[in-house]
Design a protein around this motif. Structure first.
Motif, PDB file in Angstrom:
ATOM      1  N   VAL A 232      11.150 -10.016 -21.094  1.00  0.00           N
ATOM      2  CA  VAL A 232      11.186 -11.285 -20.064  1.00  0.00           C
ATOM      3  C   VAL A 232      10.855 -12.510 -21.081  1.00  0.00           C
ATOM      4  CG1 VAL A 232      10.251 -12.443 -18.248  1.00  0.00           C
ATOM      5  CG2 VAL A 232      10.174  -9.963 -18.228  1.00  0.00           C
ATOM      6  N   GLU A 233      11.706 -13.518 -20.792  1.00  0.00           N
ATOM      7  CA  GLU A 233      11.721 -14.703 -21.560  1.00  0.00           C
ATOM      8  C   GLU A 233      10.567 -15.587 -20.603  1.00  0.00           C
ATOM      9  OE1 GLU A 233      15.330 -16.407 -22.369  1.00  0.00           O
ATOM     10  OE2 GLU A 233      16.052 -14.965 -23.524  1.00  0.00           O
ATOM     11  N   TRP A 234       9.321 -15.480 -21.207  1.00  0.00           N
ATOM     12  CA  TRP A 234       8.296 -16.308 -20.345  1.00  0.00           C
ATOM     13  C   TRP A 234       8.344 -17.710 -20.999  1.00  0.00           C
ATOM     14  CZ3 TRP A 234       6.780 -13.554 -16.557  1.00  0.00           C
ATOM     15  CH2 TRP A 234       6.584 -12.374 -16.402  1.00  0.00           C
TER      16      TRP A 234
ATOM     17  N   ALA B  47       3.413 -22.532 -18.387  1.00  0.00           N
ATOM     18  CA  ALA B  47       3.412 -23.515 -17.482  1.00  0.00           C
ATOM     19  C   ALA B  47       2.322 -22.677 -16.311  1.00  0.00           C
ATOM     20  CB  ALA B  47       4.932 -23.761 -17.245  1.00  0.00           C
ATOM     21  N   ASP B  48       2.880 -23.134 -15.042  1.00  0.00           N
ATOM     22  CA  ASP B  48       2.272 -22.627 -14.017  1.00  0.00           C
ATOM     23  C   ASP B  48       2.709 -21.230 -13.507  1.00  0.00           C
ATOM     24  OD1 ASP B  48       4.736 -23.396 -13.232  1.00  0.00           O
ATOM     25  OD2 ASP B  48       4.206 -24.715 -11.144  1.00  0.00           O
ATOM     26  N   ILE B  49       2.197 -20.670 -12.673  1.00  0.00           N
ATOM     27  CA  ILE B  49       2.262 -19.354 -12.273  1.00  0.00           C
ATOM     28  C   ILE B  49       3.951 -19.384 -11.638  1.00  0.00           C
ATOM     29  CG2 ILE B  49       1.767 -17.323 -11.065  1.00  0.00           C
ATOM     30  CD1 ILE B  49      -1.303 -18.378 -11.422  1.00  0.00           C
ATOM     31  N   ALA B  50       4.406 -20.313 -11.023  1.00  0.00           N
ATOM     32  CA  ALA B  50       5.635 -20.368 -10.192  1.00  0.00           C
ATOM     33  C   ALA B  50       6.702 -20.068 -11.278  1.00  0.00           C
ATOM     34  CB  ALA B  50       5.673 -21.587  -9.430  1.00  0.00           C
ATOM     35  N   ALA B  51       6.557 -20.958 -12.510  1.00  0.00           N
ATOM     36  CA  ALA B  51       7.543 -20.520 -13.542  1.00  0.00           C
ATOM     37  C   ALA B  51       7.586 -19.125 -14.030  1.00  0.00           C
ATOM     38  CB  ALA B  51       7.262 -21.602 -14.624  1.00  0.00           C
ATOM     39  N   ASP B  52       6.391 -18.504 -14.150  1.00  0.00           N
ATOM     40  CA  ASP B  52       6.513 -17.067 -14.528  1.00  0.00           C
ATOM     41  C   ASP B  52       7.169 -16.426 -13.438  1.00  0.00           C
ATOM     42  OD1 ASP B  52       5.094 -17.807 -16.707  1.00  0.00           O
ATOM     43  OD2 ASP B  52       3.188 -16.810 -16.446  1.00  0.00           O
TER      44      ASP B  52
ATOM     45  N   ALA C 210      12.003 -13.079 -12.090  1.00  0.00           N
ATOM     46  CA  ALA C 210      13.076 -12.987 -11.272  1.00  0.00           C
ATOM     47  C   ALA C 210      14.389 -13.027 -11.945  1.00  0.00           C
ATOM     48  CB  ALA C 210      12.926 -13.647 -10.010  1.00  0.00           C
ATOM     49  N   ALA C 211      14.274 -14.042 -12.692  1.00  0.00           N
ATOM     50  CA  ALA C 211      15.748 -14.048 -13.553  1.00  0.00           C
ATOM     51  C   ALA C 211      16.086 -12.861 -14.599  1.00  0.00           C
ATOM     52  CB  ALA C 211      15.643 -15.396 -14.429  1.00  0.00           C
ATOM     53  N   PHE C 212      15.179 -12.310 -14.782  1.00  0.00           N
ATOM     54  CA  PHE C 212      15.410 -11.052 -15.696  1.00  0.00           C
ATOM     55  C   PHE C 212      16.041  -9.864 -15.090  1.00  0.00           C
ATOM     56  CE2 PHE C 212      13.737  -6.978 -17.247  1.00  0.00           C
ATOM     57  CZ  PHE C 212      14.237  -6.951 -18.420  1.00  0.00           C
ATOM     58  N   ILE C 213      15.539  -9.938 -13.856  1.00  0.00           N
ATOM     59  CA  ILE C 213      16.497  -8.879 -12.928  1.00  0.00           C
ATOM     60  C   ILE C 213      17.690  -9.231 -12.349  1.00  0.00           C
ATOM     61  CG2 ILE C 213      15.907  -7.466 -10.947  1.00  0.00           C
ATOM     62  CD1 ILE C 213      14.218  -6.632 -13.295  1.00  0.00           C
ATOM     63  N   VAL C 214      17.679 -10.544 -11.903  1.00  0.00           N
ATOM     64  CA  VAL C 214      19.092 -10.946 -11.428  1.00  0.00           C
ATOM     65  C   VAL C 214      20.097 -11.120 -12.534  1.00  0.00           C
ATOM     66  CG1 VAL C 214      19.896 -13.092 -10.731  1.00  0.00           C
ATOM     67  CG2 VAL C 214      17.926 -12.451  -9.665  1.00  0.00           C
ATOM     68  N   ALA C 215      19.736 -11.273 -13.571  1.00  0.00           N
ATOM     69  CA  ALA C 215      20.725 -11.048 -14.855  1.00  0.00           C
ATOM     70  C   ALA C 215      21.399  -9.917 -14.749  1.00  0.00           C
ATOM     71  CB  ALA C 215      20.076 -11.693 -16.118  1.00  0.00           C
TER      72      ALA C 215
ATOM     73  N   GLY D  18       9.904  -3.455  -9.183  1.00  0.00           N
ATOM     74  CA  GLY D  18       8.562  -3.732  -9.254  1.00  0.00           C
ATOM     75  C   GLY D  18       8.079  -5.300  -9.478  1.00  0.00           C
ATOM     76  N   TRP D  19       9.138  -6.090  -9.086  1.00  0.00           N
ATOM     77  CA  TRP D  19       8.554  -7.485  -9.192  1.00  0.00           C
ATOM     78  C   TRP D  19       7.715  -7.948  -8.010  1.00  0.00           C
ATOM     79  CZ3 TRP D  19       9.256 -11.633  -5.925  1.00  0.00           C
ATOM     80  CH2 TRP D  19       9.076 -13.033  -6.318  1.00  0.00           C
ATOM     81  N   GLN D  20       6.538  -8.741  -8.038  1.00  0.00           N
ATOM     82  CA  GLN D  20       5.943  -9.136  -7.080  1.00  0.00           C
ATOM     83  C   GLN D  20       5.494 -10.625  -7.054  1.00  0.00           C
ATOM     84  OE1 GLN D  20       2.699  -5.947  -7.519  1.00  0.00           O
ATOM     85  NE2 GLN D  20       2.884  -5.910  -5.049  1.00  0.00           N
ATOM     86  N   PRO D  21       5.524 -11.454  -6.202  1.00  0.00           N
ATOM     87  CA  PRO D  21       4.765 -12.461  -6.367  1.00  0.00           C
ATOM     88  C   PRO D  21       3.470 -12.435  -6.741  1.00  0.00           C
ATOM     89  CG  PRO D  21       5.979 -12.348  -4.107  1.00  0.00           C
ATOM     90  CD  PRO D  21       5.760 -11.063  -4.859  1.00  0.00           C
TER      91      PRO D  21
END
Length: 315
Positions: free
Chosen positions: A104-106, A111-116, A121-126, A175-178
């Motif tokens: 994952v490209e963190w 930054a804030d947690i929302a950016a993480d 999510a972008a890693f899976i969506v890609a 396995g993605w979770q907020p």
């Protein structure tokens, strides 16, 4: 004024940073004791109390509109940094366990947690199909997580809504979770945060050809993968068994199953339903019954929405 005050309070809570919001909700709405949170997180009680104090101050400022909105204190910021690192590690471990290659490209610097959340999510969506990636791009809104995009789609955009729900399903299978759900699962797994009820989530498992073989498998002493299926499913056609195995045992979304088996997504859904009916020993409903049921559901849905519209004008 009570309804307006409740809406203001809810909006103020939504504006909290991720960590203060999660702890504020767990403490005030789920009755989680401060000492229990401190013990579970390995933090000092004063740090947790300071985090809750920051949350109350921010909520009050948003409700009053006259007070300047404060930031979080150093104790809250230090706890957030540590938990954010653990959150990243947990997501990376979940993705690796689910068979996703790459990293994952963190955001760097952190930054804030929302950016993480968005980076994960972008890693899976890609890795999804072009149609699903396009639906995410077209529905993206600032300040809204990728998994929540479908909530903000107009009702007549049914195709886009269905595609975004499929994206949401793929995220949870991976396995993605907020952050707040991940934190609550570690603190109080029996509290059923935030839905209030048990949510069954399938987890994606790598297929035998997607993971490196063990030494025992290379020596022929062990079978690559053994799956157990219900007895009634053994008598069903092979394609139906494969669909059920991919969906329930390997946690694959319908889109991926369709691609693996070379059939349409609609047929995957129908075969999965037929397999589930066969397992419980009931005949699969006829086409006429399914059409009548769909029409009845649409009629009831229209009647429910019409009651809401009518009550808005006559109350």
């Amino acid at each position: 004024m009570t309804g307006l005050d409740d809406r203001r309070r809810g909006a103020a809570i939504d504006r909290l940073p991720a960590l203060p919001r999660a702890l504020f909700l767990l403490h005030n709405f789920y009755d989680v004791d401060v000492d229990a949170v401190a013990a579970a997180l390995g933090a000092d009680r004063a740090h947790i109390a300071a985090c809750l104090t920051d949350a109350r101050a921010i909520v009050r400022a948003h409700i009053c509109y006259t007070e300047p909105v404060p930031g979080v204190g150093p104790a809250t910021d230090a706890l957030r940094t540590r938990l954010q690192q653990e959150y990243r590690q947990a997501l990376e471990a979940a993705f690796a366990e689910s068979g996703y290659p790459g990293v994952v490209e963190w955001p760097d610097p952190m930054a804030d947690i929302a950016a993480d959340q968005e980076a994960a999510a972008a890693f899976i969506v890609a890795g999804l199909s072009a149609a699903l990636r396009k639906a995410v791009t077209r529905s993206h809104r600032a300040g809204v997580a990728t998994a929540d995009q479908w909530r903000f789609v107009a009702p007549w955009r049914r195709v886009r809504r269905r595609r975004l729900l499929r994206v949401n399903d793929a995220l949870h299978c991976a396995g993605w979770q907020p952050f707040d759900e991940w934190l609550a699962e570690g603190l109080v797994p029996d509290q059923r945060y935030p839905q209030g009820y048990v949510v069954h989530r399938r987890r994606r498992r790598p297929l035998p050809e997607e993971r490196p073989p063990t030494e025992a498998e290379q020596d022929g002493e062990e079978i690559a993968d053994i799956v157990q299926i219900p007895e009634r499913l053994v008598e069903q056609p092979e394609l139906k068994r494969h669909v059920w195995i991919f969906f329930h045992l390997y946690g694959r979304p319908c889109d991926e199953i369709a691609r693996l088996l070379g059939i349409s997504r609609r047929r995957v859904k129908r075969l999965r339903e037929q397999a589930e009916y066969a397992i419980i020993g009931k005949p699969y409903p006829s086409l006429a019954f399914r059409i009548r049921f769909a029409l009845m559901r649409k009629r009831l849905s229209f009647a429910w929405r019409w009651d809401i519209i009518r009550s808005a004008f006559y109350e």
